[in-house]
Design a protein around this motif. Structure first.
Motif, PDB file in Angstrom:
ATOM      1  N   LEU A   1       0.872  -1.076   0.172  1.00 31.11           N
ATOM      2  CA  LEU A   1      -0.087  -0.128  -0.176  1.00 31.11           C
ATOM      3  C   LEU A   1       0.951   1.297   0.015  1.00 31.11           C
ATOM      4  O   LEU A   1       1.925   1.227   0.861  1.00 31.11           O
ATOM      5  CB  LEU A   1      -0.910  -0.096   1.209  1.00 31.11           C
ATOM      6  N   ASN A   2       0.351   2.333  -0.802  1.00 35.74           N
ATOM      7  CA  ASN A   2       1.051   3.458  -0.550  1.00 35.74           C
ATOM      8  C   ASN A   2       0.541   4.427   0.524  1.00 35.74           C
ATOM      9  O   ASN A   2      -0.394   5.130   0.244  1.00 35.74           O
ATOM     10  CB  ASN A   2       0.542   4.239  -2.129  1.00 35.74           C
ATOM     11  N   VAL A   3       1.207   3.976   1.550  1.00 34.40           N
ATOM     12  CA  VAL A   3       0.707   4.676   2.853  1.00 34.40           C
ATOM     13  C   VAL A   3       0.654   6.217   2.662  1.00 34.40           C
ATOM     14  O   VAL A   3      -0.370   7.049   3.165  1.00 34.40           O
ATOM     15  CB  VAL A   3       1.639   4.231   4.012  1.00 34.40           C
ATOM     16  N   PRO A   4       1.764   6.853   2.280  1.00 38.41           N
ATOM     17  CA  PRO A   4       1.692   8.405   2.294  1.00 38.41           C
ATOM     18  C   PRO A   4       0.435   8.778   1.504  1.00 38.41           C
ATOM     19  O   PRO A   4      -0.187   9.799   1.800  1.00 38.41           O
ATOM     20  CB  PRO A   4       3.129   8.936   1.802  1.00 38.41           C
ATOM     21  N   GLY A   5       0.389   8.376   0.144  1.00 37.62           N
ATOM     22  CA  GLY A   5      -0.549   8.586  -0.694  1.00 37.62           C
ATOM     23  C   GLY A   5      -1.993   8.444  -0.082  1.00 37.62           C
ATOM     24  O   GLY A   5      -2.953   9.238  -0.114  1.00 37.62           O
ATOM     25  N   ILE A   6      -2.332   7.374   0.458  1.00 42.23           N
ATOM     26  CA  ILE A   6      -3.454   7.003   1.336  1.00 42.23           C
ATOM     27  C   ILE A   6      -3.786   8.100   2.280  1.00 42.23           C
ATOM     28  O   ILE A   6      -4.908   8.347   2.413  1.00 42.23           O
ATOM     29  CB  ILE A   6      -3.315   5.575   1.623  1.00 42.23           C
ATOM     30  N   VAL A   7      -2.826   8.120   3.064  1.00 45.11           N
ATOM     31  CA  VAL A   7      -2.938   9.369   4.278  1.00 45.11           C
ATOM     32  C   VAL A   7      -3.550  10.809   3.728  1.00 45.11           C
ATOM     33  O   VAL A   7      -4.202  11.267   4.113  1.00 45.11           O
ATOM     34  CB  VAL A   7      -1.571   9.453   5.070  1.00 45.11           C
ATOM     35  N   GLY A   8      -2.782  11.050   2.621  1.00 45.24           N
ATOM     36  CA  GLY A   8      -3.072  12.302   1.813  1.00 45.24           C
ATOM     37  C   GLY A   8      -4.235  12.315   1.201  1.00 45.24           C
ATOM     38  O   GLY A   8      -5.369  13.183   1.540  1.00 45.24           O
ATOM     39  N   PHE A   9      -5.125  11.239   0.734  1.00 43.60           N
ATOM     40  CA  PHE A   9      -6.260  10.841  -0.028  1.00 43.60           C
ATOM     41  C   PHE A   9      -7.186  11.039   1.341  1.00 43.60           C
ATOM     42  O   PHE A   9      -8.240  11.878   0.924  1.00 43.60           O
ATOM     43  CB  PHE A   9      -6.424   9.705  -0.419  1.00 43.60           C
ATOM     44  N   GLY A  10      -6.951  10.421   2.521  1.00 46.06           N
ATOM     45  CA  GLY A  10      -8.036  10.485   3.399  1.00 46.06           C
ATOM     46  C   GLY A  10      -8.133  12.182   4.078  1.00 46.06           C
ATOM     47  O   GLY A  10      -9.116  12.436   4.273  1.00 46.06           O
ATOM     48  N   LYS A  11      -6.706  12.744   4.167  1.00 45.21           N
ATOM     49  CA  LYS A  11      -6.980  14.195   4.767  1.00 45.21           C
ATOM     50  C   LYS A  11      -7.755  14.972   3.681  1.00 45.21           C
ATOM     51  O   LYS A  11      -8.577  15.811   4.092  1.00 45.21           O
ATOM     52  CB  LYS A  11      -5.403  14.663   4.931  1.00 45.21           C
ATOM     53  N   ALA A  12      -7.693  14.824   2.411  1.00 43.38           N
ATOM     54  CA  ALA A  12      -8.383  15.589   1.273  1.00 43.38           C
ATOM     55  C   ALA A  12      -9.724  15.319   1.270  1.00 43.38           C
ATOM     56  O   ALA A  12     -10.535  16.367   1.125  1.00 43.38           O
ATOM     57  CB  ALA A  12      -7.504  15.246  -0.163  1.00 43.38           C
ATOM     58  N   CYS A  13     -10.044  14.166   1.568  1.00 42.34           N
ATOM     59  CA  CYS A  13     -11.536  13.750   1.974  1.00 42.34           C
ATOM     60  C   CYS A  13     -12.169  14.630   2.921  1.00 42.34           C
ATOM     61  O   CYS A  13     -13.135  14.843   2.895  1.00 42.34           O
ATOM     62  CB  CYS A  13     -11.761  12.169   1.697  1.00 42.34           C
ATOM     63  N   SER A  14     -11.524  14.414   4.161  1.00 43.94           N
ATOM     64  CA  SER A  14     -11.899  15.078   5.167  1.00 43.94           C
ATOM     65  C   SER A  14     -12.016  16.699   5.081  1.00 43.94           C
ATOM     66  O   SER A  14     -13.057  17.070   5.328  1.00 43.94           O
ATOM     67  CB  SER A  14     -11.002  14.963   6.217  1.00 43.94           C
ATOM     68  N   LEU A  15     -11.039  17.188   4.355  1.00 41.71           N
ATOM     69  CA  LEU A  15     -11.284  18.696   3.942  1.00 41.71           C
ATOM     70  C   LEU A  15     -12.487  19.007   3.076  1.00 41.71           C
ATOM     71  O   LEU A  15     -13.168  19.835   3.313  1.00 41.71           O
ATOM     72  CB  LEU A  15     -10.072  19.180   3.264  1.00 41.71           C
ATOM     73  N   ARG A  16     -12.304  18.004   1.961  1.00 42.88           N
ATOM     74  CA  ARG A  16     -13.637  18.329   1.293  1.00 42.88           C
ATOM     75  C   ARG A  16     -14.981  18.247   1.874  1.00 42.88           C
ATOM     76  O   ARG A  16     -15.961  18.901   1.682  1.00 42.88           O
ATOM     77  CB  ARG A  16     -13.714  17.194   0.033  1.00 42.88           C
ATOM     78  N   ASN A  17     -15.304  17.304   2.772  1.00 39.41           N
ATOM     79  CA  ASN A  17     -16.311  17.251   3.773  1.00 39.41           C
ATOM     80  C   ASN A  17     -16.550  18.493   4.392  1.00 39.41           C
ATOM     81  O   ASN A  17     -17.806  18.896   4.520  1.00 39.41           O
ATOM     82  CB  ASN A  17     -16.237  16.071   4.528  1.00 39.41           C
ATOM     83  N   GLN A  18     -15.804  19.149   4.761  1.00 35.56           N
ATOM     84  CA  GLN A  18     -15.548  20.475   5.642  1.00 35.56           C
ATOM     85  C   GLN A  18     -16.176  21.473   4.724  1.00 35.56           C
ATOM     86  O   GLN A  18     -16.812  22.471   5.081  1.00 35.56           O
ATOM     87  CB  GLN A  18     -14.609  20.623   6.432  1.00 35.56           C
ATOM     88  N   GLU A  19     -15.391  21.499   3.510  1.00 36.20           N
ATOM     89  CA  GLU A  19     -15.423  22.821   2.705  1.00 36.20           C
ATOM     90  C   GLU A  19     -16.345  22.867   1.586  1.00 36.20           C
ATOM     91  O   GLU A  19     -16.967  23.832   0.860  1.00 36.20           O
ATOM     92  CB  GLU A  19     -14.043  23.061   2.085  1.00 36.20           C
ATOM     93  N   MET A  20     -16.821  21.686   1.063  1.00 35.91           N
ATOM     94  CA  MET A  20     -17.774  21.516  -0.150  1.00 35.91           C
ATOM     95  C   MET A  20     -19.024  22.528  -0.332  1.00 35.91           C
ATOM     96  O   MET A  20     -19.149  22.962  -1.346  1.00 35.91           O
ATOM     97  CB  MET A  20     -18.075  20.028  -0.360  1.00 35.91           C
ATOM     98  N   GLY A  21     -19.692  22.619   0.621  1.00 34.23           N
ATOM     99  CA  GLY A  21     -20.848  23.303   0.836  1.00 34.23           C
ATOM    100  C   GLY A  21     -20.473  24.692   0.444  1.00 34.23           C
ATOM    101  O   GLY A  21     -21.241  25.163  -0.425  1.00 34.23           O
ATOM    102  N   GLU A  22     -19.601  25.479   1.179  1.00 35.14           N
ATOM    103  CA  GLU A  22     -19.238  26.912   0.961  1.00 35.14           C
ATOM    104  C   GLU A  22     -18.824  26.806  -0.489  1.00 35.14           C
ATOM    105  O   GLU A  22     -18.962  27.712  -1.362  1.00 35.14           O
ATOM    106  CB  GLU A  22     -18.461  27.591   1.748  1.00 35.14           C
TER     107      GLU A  22
END
Length: 381
Positions: free
Chosen positions: A241-262
């Motif tokens: 598994l591409n651990v750094p990439g997966i961690v980055g993917f997860g963080k990006a998804c969390s940010l999108r969940n927070q920011e997407m509406g605005e």
């Protein structure tokens, strides 16, 4: 380097600073292999992967066990389509897709056609929309899959996935959707969907990491693995598994969940500002519907100019594309616009503007002014 204004967010997005910060420790300090079960290096990597898996699942409304990490959307699409074809091997098989799908989908279907699959390619109208009645009529007794993208990468058109899912469910057919351009941009769901491809680099995560959502607890088969060797990802996708990439993917998804509406509201305002001002130029046309589309995308045709020259000039100060980044290396007109009925010249002289997290009103104004200058210059030449 003096970069132009970036309005090609559908091609790729920059990693968010928070994503980079989350990834860095997993290149050095926490460098363990997530499959190393016997010591803390592996445990820390595995925990980070599972936290990221949950974040990716939350973004699309899935369970974490339904997320299979891949190298990106193209691999996810290949795994989904070829894997289902192999799962039904020995049976007569029919698949339904559309002429306006991404090349990753169309080329993969072309490959399984060579091995005996039947594929129906639905037409789209001048707005890029599919006909739901036409879709229903295309279903045959041996149809195994309907594969339609959530939102088109070139025009931003959003397909009626909820209705398509209901139809697929009523006929007990697998529904696979390429949600690469929709995930993190608009709210999406998994109800009635069996397979979904998403990609990190389209939502401010790193390149080289994506996921395939695979529905659990259903009688229809899951795709057979296309990469073997170790049985990683529940035996569906072997490989370290591409651990750094997966961690980055997860963080990006969390940010999108927070920011997407605005962001949806902000980008729609900016997109409309750009679109309305550019369309004030004579002989310019919107490709696709003005309704039911992604909030950050517009695709505009410019009559009376040569496409290659137009793109070259615009890109001196504004980074844009004429279609998918995967096919922009060829001078051919977009297959999506061709499917919508645009002639070759107008298709080649069409530009996709896609806005993103860092786009400002000032940049939009500067971009519009540059487009005006280029068009006037080319038409007067």
């Amino acid at each position: 380097m003096n970069y132009p204004i970036y309005l090609d967010y559908n091609a790729t997005t920059p990693c968010a600073p928070e994503v980079i910060e989350a990834m860095i420790p997993f290149f050095a300090e926490h460098f363990g292999n997530a499959a190393s079960k016997n010591h803390p290096y592996g445990w820390i990597a595995e925990n980070a992967v599972e936290e990221a898996r949950e974040a990716v699942a939350r973004l699309i409304g899935a369970k974490s066990k339904e997320i299979v990490f891949t190298s990106g959307a193209t691999e996810s699409i290949n795994l989904g389509i070829k894997g289902i074809f192999e799962a039904f091997q020995g049976e007569r098989q029919h698949f339904i897709t559309a002429k306006s799908e991404h090349k990753a989908v169309l080329d993969t279907f072309e490959e399984i056609e060579k091995k005996g699959a039947e594929v129906s390619y639905l037409p789209v109208n001048s707005l890029g929309e599919i006909d739901l009645e036409g879709l229903e009529k295309a279903i045959l007794p041996h149809t195994k899959m309907i594969c339609l993208m959530w939102a088109n990468n070139e025009t931003g058109i959003i397909h009626p996935i909820e209705k398509i899912a209901q139809l697929a469910e009523s006929r007990n057919i697998i529904l696979f959707t390429d949600a690469v351009q929709a995930a993190g941009k608009i709210p999406i769901f998994t109800q009635g969907i069996h397979l979904m491809a998403i990609s990190a680099h389209k939502l401010y995560g790193p390149k080289g990491i994506g996921a395939l959502y695979v529905r659990h607890n259903h009688s229809l088969p899951k795709p057979w693995p296309q990469i073997h060797g170790g049985g990683h990802e529940k035996n569906m996708r072997s490989g370290t598994l591409n651990v750094p990439g997966i961690v980055g993917f997860g963080k990006a998804c969390s940010l999108r969940n927070q920011e997407m509406g605005e962001e949806v509201v902000r980008l729609e305002v900016l997109r409309n500002q750009l679109e309305n001002q550019v369309l004030e130029l004579s002989d310019t046309f919107l490709n696709g519907s003005q309704n039911n589309r992604l909030p950050h995308v517009t695709n505009i045709a410019f009559a009376g100019v040569e496409g290659e020259e137009l793109l070259k000039k615009i890109n001196q100060k504004v980074a844009v594309s004429s279609g998918s980044a995967c096919t922009s290396i060829t001078p051919k007109p977009s297959h999506v616009l061709k499917a919508m009925g645009l002639d070759s010249d107008l298709g080649r002289a069409s530009i996709r503007f896609s806005l993103g997290r860092s786009t400002t009103s000032q940049e939009v104004e500067q971009a519009v002014n540059w487009v005006r200058q280029v068009i006037h210059k080319l038409r007067d030449a």
